[in-house]
Design a protein around this motif. Structure first.
Motif, PDB file in Angstrom:
ATOM      1  N   PRO A  31     -39.916  85.540 -11.583  1.00  0.00           N
ATOM      2  CA  PRO A  31     -38.733  85.211 -10.779  1.00  0.00           C
ATOM      3  C   PRO A  31     -39.067  84.391  -9.545  1.00  0.00           C
ATOM      4  O   PRO A  31     -38.352  83.436  -9.211  1.00  0.00           O
ATOM      5  CB  PRO A  31     -38.169  86.597 -10.408  1.00  0.00           C
ATOM      6  N   TRP A  32     -40.188  84.750  -8.863  1.00  0.00           N
ATOM      7  CA  TRP A  32     -40.567  83.968  -7.685  1.00  0.00           C
ATOM      8  C   TRP A  32     -40.998  82.566  -8.087  1.00  0.00           C
ATOM      9  O   TRP A  32     -40.640  81.585  -7.409  1.00  0.00           O
ATOM     10  CB  TRP A  32     -41.703  84.668  -6.944  1.00  0.00           C
ATOM     11  N   ILE A  33     -41.780  82.449  -9.160  1.00  0.00           N
ATOM     12  CA  ILE A  33     -42.235  81.125  -9.593  1.00  0.00           C
ATOM     13  C   ILE A  33     -41.045  80.252  -9.975  1.00  0.00           C
ATOM     14  O   ILE A  33     -40.973  79.067  -9.606  1.00  0.00           O
ATOM     15  CB  ILE A  33     -43.218  81.271 -10.769  1.00  0.00           C
ATOM     16  N   ALA A  34     -40.084  80.826 -10.711  1.00  0.00           N
ATOM     17  CA  ALA A  34     -38.901  80.054 -11.092  1.00  0.00           C
ATOM     18  C   ALA A  34     -38.096  79.654  -9.864  1.00  0.00           C
ATOM     19  O   ALA A  34     -37.618  78.510  -9.763  1.00  0.00           O
ATOM     20  CB  ALA A  34     -38.039  80.872 -12.056  1.00  0.00           C
ATOM     21  N   GLY A  35     -37.945  80.582  -8.918  1.00  0.00           N
ATOM     22  CA  GLY A  35     -37.210  80.245  -7.699  1.00  0.00           C
ATOM     23  C   GLY A  35     -37.912  79.175  -6.892  1.00  0.00           C
ATOM     24  O   GLY A  35     -37.262  78.274  -6.343  1.00  0.00           O
ATOM     25  N   PHE A  36     -39.241  79.245  -6.820  1.00  0.00           N
ATOM     26  CA  PHE A  36     -39.982  78.226  -6.067  1.00  0.00           C
ATOM     27  C   PHE A  36     -39.849  76.854  -6.715  1.00  0.00           C
ATOM     28  O   PHE A  36     -39.634  75.842  -6.036  1.00  0.00           O
ATOM     29  CB  PHE A  36     -41.451  78.626  -5.975  1.00  0.00           C
ATOM     30  N   LEU A  37     -39.967  76.800  -8.042  1.00  0.00           N
ATOM     31  CA  LEU A  37     -39.897  75.515  -8.726  1.00  0.00           C
ATOM     32  C   LEU A  37     -38.487  74.929  -8.704  1.00  0.00           C
ATOM     33  O   LEU A  37     -38.313  73.716  -8.500  1.00  0.00           O
ATOM     34  CB  LEU A  37     -40.375  75.665 -10.176  1.00  0.00           C
ATOM     35  N   LEU A  38     -37.484  75.784  -8.895  1.00  0.00           N
ATOM     36  CA  LEU A  38     -36.110  75.291  -9.008  1.00  0.00           C
ATOM     37  C   LEU A  38     -35.430  75.119  -7.654  1.00  0.00           C
ATOM     38  O   LEU A  38     -34.578  74.227  -7.502  1.00  0.00           O
ATOM     39  CB  LEU A  38     -35.283  76.241  -9.878  1.00  0.00           C
ATOM     40  N   LEU A  39     -35.766  75.956  -6.669  1.00  0.00           N
ATOM     41  CA  LEU A  39     -35.048  75.947  -5.400  1.00  0.00           C
ATOM     42  C   LEU A  39     -35.834  75.355  -4.249  1.00  0.00           C
ATOM     43  O   LEU A  39     -35.249  75.060  -3.194  1.00  0.00           O
ATOM     44  CB  LEU A  39     -34.624  77.379  -5.034  1.00  0.00           C
ATOM     45  N   THR A  40     -37.149  75.189  -4.404  1.00  0.00           N
ATOM     46  CA  THR A  40     -37.944  74.642  -3.306  1.00  0.00           C
ATOM     47  C   THR A  40     -38.690  73.381  -3.721  1.00  0.00           C
ATOM     48  O   THR A  40     -38.435  72.292  -3.178  1.00  0.00           O
ATOM     49  CB  THR A  40     -38.946  75.700  -2.795  1.00  0.00           C
ATOM     50  N   ALA A  41     -39.615  73.516  -4.665  1.00  0.00           N
ATOM     51  CA  ALA A  41     -40.432  72.366  -5.050  1.00  0.00           C
ATOM     52  C   ALA A  41     -39.591  71.271  -5.706  1.00  0.00           C
ATOM     53  O   ALA A  41     -39.745  70.083  -5.380  1.00  0.00           O
ATOM     54  CB  ALA A  41     -41.550  72.819  -5.991  1.00  0.00           C
ATOM     55  N   GLY A  42     -38.701  71.654  -6.607  1.00  0.00           N
ATOM     56  CA  GLY A  42     -37.869  70.660  -7.277  1.00  0.00           C
ATOM     57  C   GLY A  42     -36.981  69.879  -6.315  1.00  0.00           C
ATOM     58  O   GLY A  42     -36.984  68.637  -6.333  1.00  0.00           O
ATOM     59  N   PRO A  43     -36.187  70.563  -5.455  1.00  0.00           N
ATOM     60  CA  PRO A  43     -35.387  69.816  -4.484  1.00  0.00           C
ATOM     61  C   PRO A  43     -36.211  68.963  -3.526  1.00  0.00           C
ATOM     62  O   PRO A  43     -35.752  67.887  -3.116  1.00  0.00           O
ATOM     63  CB  PRO A  43     -34.636  70.928  -3.737  1.00  0.00           C
ATOM     64  N   MET A  44     -37.415  69.412  -3.171  1.00  0.00           N
ATOM     65  CA  MET A  44     -38.245  68.595  -2.282  1.00  0.00           C
ATOM     66  C   MET A  44     -38.653  67.293  -2.952  1.00  0.00           C
ATOM     67  O   MET A  44     -38.596  66.219  -2.339  1.00  0.00           O
ATOM     68  CB  MET A  44     -39.475  69.390  -1.849  1.00  0.00           C
ATOM     69  N   VAL A  45     -39.065  67.382  -4.201  1.00  0.00           N
ATOM     70  CA  VAL A  45     -39.443  66.167  -4.933  1.00  0.00           C
ATOM     71  C   VAL A  45     -38.227  65.252  -5.104  1.00  0.00           C
ATOM     72  O   VAL A  45     -38.318  64.029  -4.944  1.00  0.00           O
ATOM     73  CB  VAL A  45     -40.056  66.534  -6.293  1.00  0.00           C
TER      74      VAL A  45
ATOM     75  N   TRP B   1     -37.299  64.238   5.658  1.00  0.00           N
ATOM     76  CA  TRP B   1     -38.733  64.053   5.548  1.00  0.00           C
ATOM     77  C   TRP B   1     -39.345  63.642   6.879  1.00  0.00           C
ATOM     78  O   TRP B   1     -40.504  63.991   7.173  1.00  0.00           O
ATOM     79  CB  TRP B   1     -39.047  63.026   4.463  1.00  0.00           C
ATOM     80  N   MET B   2     -38.619  62.923   7.707  1.00  0.00           N
ATOM     81  CA  MET B   2     -39.113  62.621   9.042  1.00  0.00           C
ATOM     82  C   MET B   2     -39.225  63.891   9.877  1.00  0.00           C
ATOM     83  O   MET B   2     -40.172  64.065  10.653  1.00  0.00           O
ATOM     84  CB  MET B   2     -38.182  61.619   9.732  1.00  0.00           C
ATOM     85  N   LEU B   3     -38.269  64.809   9.709  1.00  0.00           N
ATOM     86  CA  LEU B   3     -38.347  66.094  10.413  1.00  0.00           C
ATOM     87  C   LEU B   3     -39.559  66.886   9.940  1.00  0.00           C
ATOM     88  O   LEU B   3     -40.269  67.502  10.748  1.00  0.00           O
ATOM     89  CB  LEU B   3     -37.068  66.887  10.182  1.00  0.00           C
ATOM     90  N   LEU B   4     -39.810  66.876   8.632  1.00  0.00           N
ATOM     91  CA  LEU B   4     -40.975  67.583   8.102  1.00  0.00           C
ATOM     92  C   LEU B   4     -42.262  66.999   8.675  1.00  0.00           C
ATOM     93  O   LEU B   4     -43.184  67.756   9.063  1.00  0.00           O
ATOM     94  CB  LEU B   4     -40.984  67.493   6.579  1.00  0.00           C
ATOM     95  N   LEU B   5     -42.364  65.699   8.763  1.00  0.00           N
ATOM     96  CA  LEU B   5     -43.558  65.080   9.328  1.00  0.00           C
ATOM     97  C   LEU B   5     -43.711  65.407  10.805  1.00  0.00           C
ATOM     98  O   LEU B   5     -44.828  65.658  11.287  1.00  0.00           O
ATOM     99  CB  LEU B   5     -43.499  63.564   9.126  1.00  0.00           C
ATOM    100  N   ALA B   6     -42.595  65.429  11.540  1.00  0.00           N
ATOM    101  CA  ALA B   6     -42.659  65.750  12.970  1.00  0.00           C
ATOM    102  C   ALA B   6     -43.102  67.186  13.194  1.00  0.00           C
ATOM    103  O   ALA B   6     -43.961  67.459  14.051  1.00  0.00           O
ATOM    104  CB  ALA B   6     -41.294  65.512  13.621  1.00  0.00           C
TER     105      ALA B   6
END
Length: 333
Positions: free
Chosen positions: A52-66, A305-310
């Motif tokens: 569940p955590w891996i699916a949530g990370f891929l679908l809700l965090t890593a995927g939207p970031m990419v 992404w500018m906020l993330l870099l800052a």
């Protein structure tokens, strides 16, 4: 003279050739049958519990970031297909005066609001660290604003307190100060936002209190016998001993300050989102306006992404500076 005695050397035992060592290691017993299958079943069970955590990370965090990284280089309005435009979003961002205003407001808020919040948290933690009756009640009472301070309802109440002819306005009139609410004043509304932030000092206060509990009392007693006053004991004993905790709070609260949105949007929202004359136009507020009100999702992704870099740059600077003022025990290194 007697006959000479000759010593005949005894036959030495044969030396057996060294046997090659087993590659499995000396003294190791062979694995019981079925151990490999049992280990694979245990690993499979672990991955199933983590799924569940891996699916949530891929679908809700890593995927939207990419996806947002791709949208940052496109013209995307949530309705039509994204169109690749390269670095145009970034060039438009740097040329946008409202974007520069959001950077200035956010920087001022981080520089002023974060130290005030940490100072309030440390001051109250020092008071609660002393032995007195009702400590549990006071700790819970001071921590409670951190649980509800970020809610929309509290921001609405805070807006009502600082409006025209409200409690704060009437109180300052009693002291002969100029009347007029803070919410409608571009010069004072940001101070109400900082006051709301400082009021939520409960979480760093608890962390400070835990660090103060770890300072040995013998250090204070020795310093007091040497004639050190309260300020010298605080400066030369308390701060160095809790410097790792202080660094953790500075890092955490700085990142949170960059991410402020809800309270700034609600306090400033009066037909003109994020304050009169963009007084509370923090970075995330302008990102929301561009992405969901102006339907410029590509531009908003570039801002994200500018906020993330800052934030990453500020975090790196804080980690670099800790070598000068953060003191760790030798045993923990």
């Amino acid at each position: 003279m007697g006959p000479a005695v000759t010593h005949v050397p005894s036959a030495s035992p044969e030396v057996e050739p060294a046997k090659p060592r087993s590659t499995s290691g000396a003294g190791t017993s062979p694995a019981p049958p079925g151990a490999g299958r049992r280990a694979r079943r245990e690993n499979l069970a672990g991955y199933l519990f983590m799924s569940p955590w891996i699916a949530g990370f891929l679908l809700l965090t890593a995927g939207p970031m990419v996806a947002s990284l791709y949208f940052a280089f496109t013209d995307y309005n949530l309705f039509d297909a994204p169109r690749w435009i390269g670095l145009r979003n970034f060039t438009d961002m740097f040329a946008d005066p409202r974007w520069r205003t959001s950077v200035e407001v956010t920087s001022w808020y981080v520089i002023v609001g974060t130290p005030l919040k940490l100072a309030a948290a440390l001051g109250v933690a020092l008071l609660l660290n002393q032995k007195r009756r009702g400590q549990g009640f006071y700790r819970a009472a001071f921590y409670a604003p951190s649980l509800i301070g970020a809610s929309v309802s509290v921001a609405i109440v805070w807006r009502a307190l600082f409006s025209d002819d409200a409690v704060v306005d009437r109180t300052q009139q009693l002291f002969g100060l100029e009347a007029g609410g803070w919410i409608g004043d571009p010069d004072r509304i940001v101070y109400s936002l900082v006051a709301l932030t400082v009021w939520q000092f409960g979480a760093p206060m608890v962390i400070f209190l835990a660090g103060l509990k770890q300072v040995p009392r013998e250090l204070y007693e020795a310093a007091e016998m040497d004639g050190a006053g309260a300020w010298r004991r605080f400066w030369h004993i308390t701060l160095p001993m809790i410097s790792p905790v202080l660094f953790f709070n500075v890092l955490l609260e700085t990142i949170h300050s960059f991410q402020i949105f809800g309270s700034a949007y609600i306090l400033g929202g009066q037909g003109n989102a994020c304050g009169p004359a963009d007084a509370t136009l923090v970075y995330t507020c302008y990102l929301y306006i561009q992405g969901f009100e102006n339907s410029r999702m590509g531009f908003a992704s570039a801002m994200a992404w500018m906020l993330l870099l800052a934030v990453g740059l500020v975090t790196a600077v804080l980690f670099w500076s800790q070598r000068r003022w953060v003191h760790y025990e030798e045993a923990s290194r």
